[in-house]
Design an enzyme around this catalytic site. Structure first.
Site, PDB file in Angstrom:
ATOM      1  N   VAL A 193      -1.790  -4.226  -7.012  1.00 51.81           N
ATOM      2  CA  VAL A 193      -1.704  -4.752  -8.322  1.00 51.81           C
ATOM      3  C   VAL A 193       0.310  -4.807  -8.081  1.00 51.81           C
ATOM      4  O   VAL A 193       0.812  -4.783  -9.140  1.00 51.81           O
ATOM      5  CB  VAL A 193      -2.129  -3.490  -8.987  1.00 51.81           C
ATOM      6  CG1 VAL A 193      -1.908  -2.625 -10.440  1.00 51.81           C
ATOM      7  CG2 VAL A 193      -3.866  -3.443  -8.823  1.00 51.81           C
ATOM      8  N   ASP A 194       0.784  -3.402  -7.129  1.00 51.82           N
ATOM      9  CA  ASP A 194       2.246  -3.144  -7.017  1.00 51.82           C
ATOM     10  C   ASP A 194       2.582  -4.914  -6.937  1.00 51.82           C
ATOM     11  O   ASP A 194       3.799  -4.699  -8.157  1.00 51.82           O
ATOM     12  CB  ASP A 194       2.559  -3.029  -6.097  1.00 51.82           C
ATOM     13  CG  ASP A 194       2.519  -1.271  -5.877  1.00 51.82           C
ATOM     14  OD1 ASP A 194       2.120  -0.451  -7.207  1.00 51.82           O
ATOM     15  OD2 ASP A 194       2.799  -0.549  -5.541  1.00 51.82           O
ATOM     16  N   VAL A 195       2.728  -5.961  -6.956  1.00 47.71           N
ATOM     17  CA  VAL A 195       3.577  -6.674  -6.641  1.00 47.71           C
ATOM     18  C   VAL A 195       3.447  -7.976  -7.628  1.00 47.71           C
ATOM     19  O   VAL A 195       4.341  -8.408  -8.334  1.00 47.71           O
ATOM     20  CB  VAL A 195       2.784  -7.972  -5.476  1.00 47.71           C
ATOM     21  CG1 VAL A 195       3.089  -8.971  -5.242  1.00 47.71           C
ATOM     22  CG2 VAL A 195       3.023  -6.976  -3.937  1.00 47.71           C
TER      23      VAL A 195
END
Length: 409
Positions: A167-169
């Site tokens: 999700v961060d990436v």
């Protein structure tokens, strides 16, 4: 691609994963990115195991090709420097909880009048508005709260997450896409603008097929291990020595798979006549196919399967990836020279990777590594730099070394 954004300056007020991914991509494409950390450093520097000297490897994986400045904008002197930095910028990216930049006087609404061409990207857990906007969140929390975690694992197992911070990436990539779109718009009308990018929206976008399917038939998805919920066979099968991912759900590939596995009777079995029927009867299909796959090793199966155009690959680990011939051909694991550590391999820039990554990468900066040179570019002389350091508004390793030498003497 490495020179595509030459001449653009990015001020990076982000930490950990999503924001640093966005600004690293901009740096990979040639933008001059100044990473602004507090004197204590980005939290990502502490998130080991996996260490490169005193810093976590995670930090290095998200912050190559950037300049490093340590600045405390909670102090009046530091806030003044932050404003001077923004005045030099084409792009600002921040990942503070909504309201933090507003209270500091650095929000888009507070700087846009003076800098109408500025592109300002805010990255947060839930977005800048709404009932959850003040909630903090990280990758795993948003995997849970977005429904993504409900897809992962097996029906009777405990909740699982994607161990890579997906999700961060993804949020970082989407923020980068938004910034590039704004740059194109600015080239036409000369105006910047504000981008609101959230981990929640990114996590929902990752589930395009699953969520759309839910609203089509009202059936919540059930975790199914490696199996795709919308087609079969499209999953990993156990072999004599490991696991093999096989996608053979089209009419032609299902028939070819039955032929290769010497299971021709399954092609005529009414339970398995179509992909939707094979999904409905997946357990029975899996039992039949696994008996056949267990007769040989994963490597033994790949050639005959590929010969009839069946999509397949071994389930590989990172040891395999390090020696993967196509990864090497794509130059997707460039080695970055980190002072005091040596060569550190990491995933490189993924577009036109062979040519872009071959040009070399700069390592992530030390906390405050370029503080003094950036301050001089802003017009600060030695006296002002010393005053800022004394006030605790800025930090650089050079100052720490000078103090250590003075104490030693």
């Amino acid at each position: 691609m490495r020179n595509a954004l030459d001449g653009l300056t990015v001020i990076d007020f982000t930490q950990i994963g999503a924001g640093p991914t966005c600004t690293m991509l901009l740096a990979d494409m040639g933008a001059r990115v100044i990473k602004v950390e507090s004197p204590a450093g980005d939290i990502g520097r502490t998130l080991g195991p996996g260490w490169v000297g005193e810093d976590a490897a995670l930090f290095h994986g998200f912050n190559r090709n950037k300049l490093g400045m340590a600045l405390d904008f909670k102090k009046p002197e530091g806030l003044a420097i932050a404003r001077r930095l923004i005045a030099t910028a084409d792009i600002v990216v921040e990942s503070m909880r909504p309201g933090v930049m507003q209270r500091a006087g650095l929000a888009h609404s507070q700087v846009a009048a003076q800098h109408p061409s500025l592109i300002y990207c805010s990255i947060s857990a839930y977005g800048q508005q709404g009932p959850y906007s003040q909630r903090a969140g990280v990758d795993g929390v948003l995997q849970a709260d977005s429904g993504l975690m409900s897809l992962i694992g097996t029906p009777d197992g405990e909740p699982c997450k994607v161990q890579a911070p997906i999700v961060d990436v993804t949020t970082g990539y989407l923020a980068c896409i938004g910034i590039l779109a704004k740059l194109q718009q600015r080239s036409r009308d000369g105006r910047g603008g504000h981008l609101d990018v959230s981990l929640l929206n990114s996590a929902l976008a990752l589930q395009q097929s699953s969520i759309t399917s839910y609203f089509a038939d009202g059936e919540p998805p059930v975790p199914s291990g490696s199996a795709a919920p919308y087609s079969a066979p499209n999953q990993a099968f156990e072999t004599k020595d490991g696991w093999l991912m096989v996608a053979a759900y089209s009419v032609e590939r299902w028939a070819a798979l039955c032929e290769v596995l010497d299971l021709r009777h399954l092609e005529k079995d009414p339970r398995f006549a179509t992909s939707p029927l094979r999904v409905a009867n997946r357990d029975a299909m899996t039992r039949e196919l696994t008996v056949a796959f267990m007769r040989r090793t994963a490597d033994d199966w790949i050639a005959p399967l590929q010969a009839v155009d069946i999509l397949c690959a071994k389930v590989t680990g990172y040891t395999d990836i390090a020696a993967h011939p196509q990864v090497a051909a794509n130059a997707m694991l460039p080695a970055v020279e980190v002072p005091g550590f040596g060569k550190l391999r990491m995933p490189g820039f993924p577009i036109n990777s062979a040519s872009v990554n071959a040009t070399g990468m700069n390592p992530a900066p030390q906390c405050g590594q370029h503080t003094q040179s950036i301050l001089r570019e802003l017009g600060c002389d030695d006296e002002e730099i010393a005053s800022l350091a004394k006030a605790g508004a800025v930090f650089s390793p050079q100052e720490e070394a000078t103090v250590a030498l003075a104490d030693a003497s």
